[in-house]
Write a protein that holds these residues in place. Structure first.
Motif, PDB file in Angstrom:
ATOM      1  N   TYR A 249      21.967  35.191 -26.238  1.00 48.82           N
ATOM      2  CA  TYR A 249      21.668  33.709 -25.988  1.00 48.82           C
ATOM      3  C   TYR A 249      21.565  32.950 -26.670  1.00 48.82           C
TER       4      TYR A 249
ATOM      5  N   GLY B 195      24.470  30.185 -26.182  1.00 48.06           N
ATOM      6  CA  GLY B 195      24.321  28.336 -26.379  1.00 48.06           C
ATOM      7  C   GLY B 195      25.282  27.619 -27.262  1.00 48.06           C
TER       8      GLY B 195
ATOM      9  N   MET C 163      25.214  26.815 -18.001  1.00 44.62           N
ATOM     10  CA  MET C 163      24.197  27.335 -18.481  1.00 44.62           C
ATOM     11  C   MET C 163      23.554  27.897 -17.381  1.00 44.62           C
TER      12      MET C 163
ATOM     13  N   LEU D 151      18.479  30.028 -27.817  1.00 44.55           N
ATOM     14  CA  LEU D 151      19.678  28.404 -26.857  1.00 44.55           C
ATOM     15  C   LEU D 151      19.799  27.636 -27.393  1.00 44.55           C
TER      16      LEU D 151
END
Length: 265
Positions: A5, A9, A27, A218
Motif C-alpha cells: 500500500y 501511494g 488509486m 497510503l
C-alpha cells in the motif's frame, strides 16, 4: 500488504505529480486490483483525497488563486448530493453485494468519462473558448443555477466512485467559466474538492467503508511520490502520456462496467 500500500501511494502520487491526472482515477482501481472491496476502496480514497488536497488550499489561498464564490455555488450542489447519495447507499447497506455492484458500475463509468476528458481535453477547451460569449451572456442567476446543478452531478459521481473531483471538476469549471485564469481554475477546483471528498469520505466511514490502516500507509507513500513526480512534470510528451493513461482507464472502466451491468440486470 502494508508495504504494498505504501508503494501504491507512492506510485499514484508520483503519476499525479507528473501528469496532474486525478488520483482517484488511478488509486481506486489499483486498490480493487490489490483485493480491497469496492466500498472500502472508494471510502478510503475519498478521505485520502481530502487530506492530500487540504494542503493545496493553503498554498492557493496564499496566492489568491481561489474564487470562493464559484466554490460556494458548486459546494451548494455537491455537498448535499454527496450526503443524500451516502444516505441512499445506507438504505441498501443490508445487501452488500448490490452496494458493491453499484459502486463498481459508477466507478467504471467515471473512469470512461475521465478517459474521454483526457483525450478530448484540447478539443473541449477550444469549444469552450469559441462559445465563451454564450455563457458570458447568461444572467448571473442562471449561471449560478447551472453551477449548482453541475455540483450535484459531481457530488453523486464522486461519492459513488471517488473519481471526478479533479479531472471532471476542472473540465466542468472551464466549460462554465472559460475566462477564468488557469491558476484560479485549479485553485477553485481544489477548494471545492476538499469539502466534497471530506463529506463523502465521512459518510462512507459511517457505513464502515474506511480502512484506517490502509489510509495511513497510503499517505506515507504519497508524500515522497508527489514531490518526485512534480520534479518530472513536462519531461514526458503530453501527446504520448494522455492517450496512454486514457487507454488504461478505458480498459479498467470496461472491465468494471460489463460484470456490474450483468450482475444488476
Amino acid at each position: 500488504m502494508e508495504y504494498g500500500y505504501i508503494i501504491a501511494g507512492f506510485a499514484v502520487s508520483f503519476i499525479v505529480g507528473m501528469t496532474g491526472v486525478g488520483g482517484g482515477s488511478l488509486m481506486t482501481p489499483l486498490l480493487l486490483w490489490m483485493g480491497v472491496t469496492p466500498g472500502t476502496a472508494v471510502g478510503t480514497d475519498l478521505l485520502y483525497a481530502a487530506i492530500t488536497k487540504a494542503s493545496g488550499i493553503v498554498a492557493h489561498q496564499r496566492n489568491r488563486n481561489i474564487d470562493w464564490g464559484i466554490t460556494g455555488w458548486l459546494a451548494l450542489g455537491s455537498v448535499p448530493a454527496a450526503a443524500i447519495t451516502v444516505w441512499a447507499l445506507h438504505g441498501i447497506h443490508a445487501d452488500t453485494q448490490t452496494v458493491n455492484m453499484v459502486i463498481k458500475l459508477a466507478l467504471g463509468l467515471a473512469l470512461l468519462l475521465t478517459a474521454v476528458a483526457l483525450v478530448c481535453k484540447k478539443a473541449l477547451l477550444a469549444f469552450a473558448q469559441r462559445h465563451a460569449a454564450d455563457w458570458l451572456n447568461l444572467p448571473p442567476g442562471k449561471l449560478k443555477v447551472v453551477t449548482v446543478l453541475v455540483g450535484v452531478v459531481l457530488g453523486v459521481i464522486v461519492t459513488l466512485s471517488s473519481i471526478g473531483a479533479g479531472a471532471l471538476g476542472t473540465l466542468a469549471l472551464f466549460l462554465l467559466y472559460p475566462l477564468l485564469q488557469t491558476n484560479r481554475l485549479v485553485g477553485t477546483e481544489i477548494a471545492h474538492a476538499v469539502p466534497l471528498t471530506l463529506v463523502a469520505g465521512l459518510g462512507h466511514a459511517g457505513l464502515g467503508n474506511i480502512d484506517w490502516v490502509l489510509l495511513a500507509t497510503l499517505l506515507i507513500g504519497s508524500i515522497p511520490g508527489i514531490y518526485l513526480g512534480s520534479q518530472l512534470t513536462g519531461r514526458i510528451p503530453d501527446h504520448w502520456l494522455r492517450p496512454a493513461l486514457a487507454t488504461m482507464l478505458v480498459i479498467v472502466g470496461v472491465s468494471l462496467v460489463k460484470p456490474a451491468l450483468a450482475a444488476l440486470a
